[in-house]
Design a protein around this motif. Structure first.
Motif, short mmCIF file in Angstrom:
data_model
loop_
_atom_site.label_atom_id
_atom_site.label_comp_id
_atom_site.label_asym_id
_atom_site.label_seq_id
_atom_site.Cartn_x
_atom_site.Cartn_y
_atom_site.Cartn_z
N VAL A 1 -3.60 15.94 -6.14
CA VAL A 1 -4.32 15.23 -5.12
C VAL A 1 -3.45 14.24 -4.26
O VAL A 1 -2.21 13.92 -4.70
N ARG A 2 -4.06 13.54 -3.25
CA ARG A 2 -3.16 12.79 -2.46
C ARG A 2 -3.77 11.51 -2.70
O ARG A 2 -5.08 11.13 -2.57
N ILE A 3 -3.15 10.23 -3.25
CA ILE A 3 -3.64 9.14 -3.57
C ILE A 3 -3.12 7.82 -2.59
O ILE A 3 -2.11 8.18 -2.27
N ARG A 4 -3.90 7.01 -2.35
CA ARG A 4 -3.74 5.93 -1.79
C ARG A 4 -3.90 4.65 -2.67
O ARG A 4 -5.41 4.58 -3.13
N ARG B 1 -7.79 12.55 -2.26
CA ARG B 1 -8.45 13.66 -1.60
C ARG B 1 -7.69 14.78 -2.34
O ARG B 1 -6.42 14.77 -2.71
N ALA B 2 -8.36 15.85 -2.56
CA ALA B 2 -7.93 17.02 -3.09
C ALA B 2 -6.93 17.61 -2.19
O ALA B 2 -7.08 17.69 -1.23
N THR C 1 0.81 -1.00 -0.09
CA THR C 1 0.03 0.09 -0.27
C THR C 1 0.91 1.22 -0.08
O THR C 1 1.88 1.45 0.91
N VAL C 2 0.66 2.22 -0.93
CA VAL C 2 1.60 3.38 -1.08
C VAL C 2 0.50 4.51 -1.11
O VAL C 2 -0.37 4.57 -1.31
N THR C 3 1.28 5.50 -0.73
CA THR C 3 0.68 6.82 -0.74
C THR C 3 1.54 8.02 -1.30
O THR C 3 2.91 8.12 -1.21
N ALA C 4 0.97 8.75 -2.27
CA ALA C 4 1.81 9.95 -2.96
C ALA C 4 0.87 11.26 -2.98
O ALA C 4 -0.28 11.11 -3.35
N THR D 1 -12.82 14.23 -8.20
CA THR D 1 -11.49 14.38 -7.37
C THR D 1 -10.36 14.19 -8.39
O THR D 1 -9.32 14.95 -8.66
N LEU D 2 -10.36 13.01 -8.99
CA LEU D 2 -9.32 12.65 -9.97
C LEU D 2 -9.70 13.21 -11.36
O LEU D 2 -10.26 12.41 -12.13
N THR D 3 -9.22 14.41 -11.54
CA THR D 3 -9.52 15.15 -12.94
C THR D 3 -8.15 15.77 -13.45
O THR D 3 -7.29 16.01 -12.43
N ALA D 4 -7.89 15.84 -14.62
CA ALA D 4 -6.86 16.17 -15.09
C ALA D 4 -6.50 17.40 -14.70
O ALA D 4 -7.16 18.45 -14.70
#
Length: 121
Positions: free
Chosen positions: A96-99, A117-118, A45-48, A89-92
């Motif tokens: 965002v912070r994704i997990r 999340r934005a 599980t990664v977060t960036a 939230t996931l728009t070009a």
């Protein structure tokens, strides 16, 4: 990101970041750690924090895209059930912070996103 040279003959876009080299945070036996995405193990599980460069809806309701951030870029996959929730939230262009988890789609290392999340920058 692309860079251009000053010589018109060489005016070809060059990618300045390596694929899969996106720096991600993950939990390890030593606590939280950070390394390039392509060096994490499958299932990790990664977060960036990333910028969404492109995202496309696919048949069946899921989506695929490309994100970039510190160190490089990565491919993302958003499953059908998650995509309907994260679509706005996931728009070009969004930061965002994704997990998600490190998965392979074909032979390509991919972040299988389950949360985003934005981020205000």
């Amino acid at each position: 990101m692309a860079t251009r040279t000053s010589n018109p003959r060489d005016n070809v876009a060059q990618v300045s970041a390596a694929p899969g080299a996106l720096l991600v945070d993950f939990d390890s036996l030593l606590g939280e750690d950070r390394k390039p995405f392509d060096q994490t193990k499958l299932g990790t599980t990664v977060t960036a924090t990333v910028t969404v460069r492109s995202i496309a809806d696919m048949a069946g309701g899921h989506a695929r895209g490309i994100v970039d951030g510190d160190g490089g870029y990565a491919i993302i996959y958003v499953p059908r059930g998650i995509h309907s929730v994260l679509k706005h939230t996931l728009t070009a262009g969004a930061t965002v912070r994704i997990r998600g988890t490190h998965q392979l789609v074909g032979m390509l290392p991919t972040i299988d996103v389950f949360a985003a999340r934005a981020v205000n920058v």
